[in-house]
Design an enzyme around this catalytic site. Sequence first.
Site, short mmCIF file in Angstrom:
data_model
loop_
_atom_site.label_atom_id
_atom_site.label_comp_id
_atom_site.label_asym_id
_atom_site.label_seq_id
_atom_site.Cartn_x
_atom_site.Cartn_y
_atom_site.Cartn_z
N ILE A 43 0.82 -1.20 0.00
CA ILE A 43 0.00 0.00 0.00
C ILE A 43 0.85 1.25 0.00
CG2 ILE A 43 -1.74 1.32 1.29
CD1 ILE A 43 -2.71 -1.29 2.49
N ASP A 57 1.49 14.53 12.28
CA ASP A 57 1.55 14.41 10.82
C ASP A 57 0.14 14.28 10.25
OD1 ASP A 57 2.68 14.24 8.31
OD2 ASP A 57 3.16 12.11 8.44
N LYS A 111 1.80 -3.41 8.80
CA LYS A 111 2.86 -2.40 8.76
C LYS A 111 4.15 -3.02 9.27
CE LYS A 111 3.70 2.35 10.36
NZ LYS A 111 3.10 3.48 11.10
#
Length: 383
Positions: free
Chosen positions: A47, A158, A68
């Site tokens: 991804i 972020d 992840k």
Amino acid sequence: MLKKERERCKMIENERSLNSLDQEVITKFSFLEIQEATAHFNPSSKIDEGDYGSTYKGVLRHTQVVIKMCSDTSQYYQEVHIASMLRHPNLVTLIGVCQEAWGLIYEYLPNGNLEDRLICKDNTAPLSWQTRIQICKDTCAALIFLHSFEPHGIAHGDLTPQNILLDANFVAKLSNFRLRDAPLSSHTTGDFSAESDVYSFGGVLLRLLIGQATLNLDEILQNALDEDELDDALDRTAGQWPLEQVTELARLALSCCEIDISNRLDLQSEVWPVLERIQTQCEPASSSDRSSGDTQQSSSLDRSPGEEHPRPPSYFLCPIKHDIMEDPVVAVDGYTYEAEAIRVWLIDHNTSPMTNLRLENSNLLPNRIVRSAIQEWLQSNES
């Protein structure tokens, strides 16, 4: 030599910290399972890739997930620590870990990230203005939760459209915190502060209003307001914005983007009440649009077309009963079941209902992380 010793001590401390979370039953996945879920990290499963490592989508134990793979231990341990503590309907849920490969397994959100939806990637339908207002509220709710977290507030650090994910009902959930090796305190200076998150939130509002990923969105919007031409600056693919409410939303976005930190709005006391009022005022218009079939997709309030209630994530469902679990427990096969259902199964079976393999024992451990996520989801959808 001293540096290596410090790193070794830090590693031991991190491992102890993670092991202490076993009481919360963070589901453990083996590296072999991760490999199989990603087709051995096939590029087609990837991804994203960044400084932290690579992210893949895959299927683990019959559940679609995001995996992840962290590039260093400090990133991995800190993210596990934070993600296991923070439970909120508008934060992406950590499902489990692969400790041997620094892997983090998160819930999969089928509508991808906000950036892709704003540019209509893969020919997806544009986001309606009703959905965009709900995304504003969802994002604001998550930030308020983070900034007021005890004992110290936490900054996202972020906040961008790429890090706002959308579930099947277009509920927004924040992901990809910008982590650092520091105490969990956000009310400082620089990128890791509540004030910087407010500025970023204002930038997200600008993108939702204008749609374009261009520079100086604040100047574009301010000029449009000054010249009484706001309608020309708005993203027309969102439908016909209600002028009074969108004008208030535009001024809200600009106030969040103030260069002077002291002039930026407080999310809880100043931004949230405005968003609630705007959405309440727009509800009659939303109902009218739905009755005429003009909305292009549902918000978290509108649900999916034809649905009275939103669909729960698949990992909330018991693999035996296929209902939302009330008392989720982990069996020795690594799967999570409704306690009563797996206990009844074990009366007549010594094999796993999922793999059909023999179970080493009949021990069951409470899965408090999944239970907490289910309770929060149910509370957020009570109405």
